[in-house]
Motif scaffolding. Sequence first.
Motif, short mmCIF file in Angstrom:
data_model
loop_
_atom_site.label_atom_id
_atom_site.label_comp_id
_atom_site.label_asym_id
_atom_site.label_seq_id
_atom_site.Cartn_x
_atom_site.Cartn_y
_atom_site.Cartn_z
N ARG A 312 5.40 117.45 19.25
CA ARG A 312 5.14 118.65 19.68
C ARG A 312 4.00 118.81 20.82
O ARG A 312 4.17 119.09 21.69
CB ARG A 312 4.55 119.63 18.45
CG ARG A 312 3.64 120.80 18.56
CD ARG A 312 4.87 121.94 18.89
NE ARG A 312 5.33 121.73 20.29
CZ ARG A 312 6.58 121.83 20.84
NH1 ARG A 312 7.60 122.24 19.88
NH2 ARG A 312 6.81 122.00 22.05
N LYS A 313 2.88 117.57 20.68
CA LYS A 313 2.09 117.59 21.64
C LYS A 313 2.61 117.02 22.98
O LYS A 313 2.30 117.40 23.89
CB LYS A 313 0.83 116.60 20.86
CG LYS A 313 -0.36 116.71 21.72
CD LYS A 313 -1.40 115.91 20.84
CE LYS A 313 -2.85 115.90 21.39
NZ LYS A 313 -3.58 115.14 20.33
N ARG A 315 5.67 117.18 24.20
CA ARG A 315 6.37 118.46 24.67
C ARG A 315 5.50 119.42 25.46
O ARG A 315 5.71 119.63 26.43
CB ARG A 315 7.16 118.93 23.65
CG ARG A 315 8.44 117.95 23.02
CD ARG A 315 9.74 118.00 23.98
NE ARG A 315 10.30 119.47 24.07
CZ ARG A 315 11.39 119.92 24.81
NH1 ARG A 315 11.92 118.91 25.44
NH2 ARG A 315 11.86 121.17 24.77
N ASP A 316 4.39 119.64 24.68
CA ASP A 316 3.69 120.68 25.44
C ASP A 316 2.81 120.26 26.71
O ASP A 316 2.46 120.98 27.43
CB ASP A 316 2.59 121.24 24.38
CG ASP A 316 3.32 122.07 23.43
OD1 ASP A 316 4.26 122.66 23.26
OD2 ASP A 316 2.58 122.15 22.19
N GLN A 347 8.82 117.11 12.32
CA GLN A 347 7.68 117.76 13.13
C GLN A 347 6.99 118.86 12.30
O GLN A 347 5.86 118.92 12.32
CB GLN A 347 8.29 118.40 14.48
CG GLN A 347 8.46 117.25 15.62
CD GLN A 347 7.04 116.49 15.95
OE1 GLN A 347 6.19 116.89 16.64
NE2 GLN A 347 7.23 115.38 15.68
N ARG A 348 7.83 119.27 11.58
CA ARG A 348 7.45 120.36 10.63
C ARG A 348 6.65 119.80 9.48
O ARG A 348 5.56 120.41 9.09
CB ARG A 348 8.46 121.17 10.14
CG ARG A 348 9.11 122.20 11.02
CD ARG A 348 10.28 122.94 10.51
NE ARG A 348 10.81 123.94 11.68
CZ ARG A 348 11.59 124.64 11.36
NH1 ARG A 348 11.87 125.20 10.18
NH2 ARG A 348 12.00 125.62 12.34
N ALA A 355 6.61 124.07 14.52
CA ALA A 355 6.38 122.71 15.54
C ALA A 355 7.55 122.58 16.03
O ALA A 355 7.45 122.09 17.35
CB ALA A 355 6.00 121.60 14.60
N MET A 356 8.81 123.01 15.91
CA MET A 356 10.10 122.76 16.50
C MET A 356 11.09 123.68 15.89
O MET A 356 11.25 123.87 14.86
CB MET A 356 10.59 121.33 16.52
CG MET A 356 11.65 120.94 17.40
SD MET A 356 12.25 119.15 17.07
CE MET A 356 10.86 118.35 17.97
N GLU A 360 15.35 123.91 20.41
CA GLU A 360 14.49 122.73 20.91
C GLU A 360 15.12 121.38 20.54
O GLU A 360 14.88 120.66 21.12
CB GLU A 360 12.90 123.05 20.54
CG GLU A 360 12.15 122.06 21.58
CD GLU A 360 10.41 122.01 21.38
OE1 GLU A 360 10.04 122.69 20.34
OE2 GLU A 360 9.88 121.65 22.14
#
Length: 457
Positions: A312-313, A315-316, A347-348, A355-356, A360
């Motif tokens: 997540r981080k 991708r952000d 991710q969740r 988170a996804m 995505e």
Amino acid sequence: MSSTNPAKTLLVKNAALLVTMDGERREIKNGGLFIEGNLIKQVGPSETLPQHADVVLDMAGKVVIPGLVNTHHHMYQSLTRVVPAAQDGELFNWLTNLYPIWARLTPEMIAVSTQTAMAELILSGCTTSSDHLYIYPNGCKLDDSIHAAAEIGMRFHAARGSMSVGQSQGGLPPDSVVEKEADILKESQRLIEDYHDASHGSMRRIVVAPCSPFSVSRDLMREAAVLARQYGVSLHTHLAENVNDIAYSREKFGMTPAEYAEDLGWVGHDVWHAHCVQLDQHGIELFARTGTGVAHCPCSNMRLASGIAPVRKMRDHGVPVGLGVDGSASNDGASMIGEVRQALLLQRVGFGPDAMTAREALEIATLGGAKVLNRNDIGALAPGMVADFVAFDLGHVAYAGGHHDPLAALVFCTPTQVHTSVINGRVVVKDGQLATVDLPRVLERHNQLAHQLVSGT
Ligand SMILES: [Zn+2]
């Protein structure tokens, strides 16, 4: 049948949903594709496409998506699934138990396991795969996998791995399976010259890929980067896989894995690193700034208890992320669509229910993988892209009750096998059956060889 005959046309029509992953992320009901040779010419609702072609695939009741891209694998490990001594360890312990078995690999084992692994990947929706082969005992060569890939018809990024620092030098692998660094570089150069095809729609690319910072020297990492850039090929290795990996890096090099990669010239759009579970904030910013890619392997990370990669981080921040099933000795399954599901779920677990999303996760497995492999001709269904796509059958029990969002059903529901797979304009799976190799025969031989390898007889 020729896969590249420009005169040959292929029409795909009536897909319940056609997921394009194009610039607008269009999802087209009753969608289709018109293909000439190996390239997509038109994409749209079926009624807007030419009505005749040399080959017509009626995809009623199917979801058609771009072929999935696998960015990390060790296909020979399909021979050493669930080896009892390696079932319950973390990375270094797992490797130490398996190296002596892998030291018995033969060229036939490489060829047959590559076809087995590719068959499994293709049936799970994958059309392009990388393979990281880093152990070459008993006359094994990367050529063995390259020929096997051509026969089955998979788009292939063959990564010439290597190990040069054995136990006597403070490395992890036994001395018997390491190579001399001069030989590694010479062989990598030969493979690039013999096989690398940089063209649009290429079916075969070579990658320079020392196994990991804990199995090769600093010099080899540096010289590998020089060689790769001289020829314009990509670089790949394992990085920051777990906490022991970080500890090794700090102790041996006095740096974090990301700092070490930067110091070696191992950052850039032509570099991708497997795992990066323990990539820190500095590493994430470095990778984002330089376009350095990550192969995220959620099943393997869970299997070896390595942790949850901060996807997540990443991708952000703009880090290119693709998915990898990783070798079959640390995943024990090679379902690409299954890996998409695990990426979403993991991710969740780590970062919460938002988170996804399913969309995505599928984007990471298609466009994300394409970017990580440094390609602009795969990962989406759009004019000019290569004709790599797969169809899943909504009639399968796994999708019952989920037809109101067919794309999300593919990701959230239990993974199934594809109904159809087309790679480079060629029908590779038809009605759920692999059309290019005799799979039962391949599996019979694979299982004989696996027994021979693991038992040492
Ligand atoms: Zn790996």
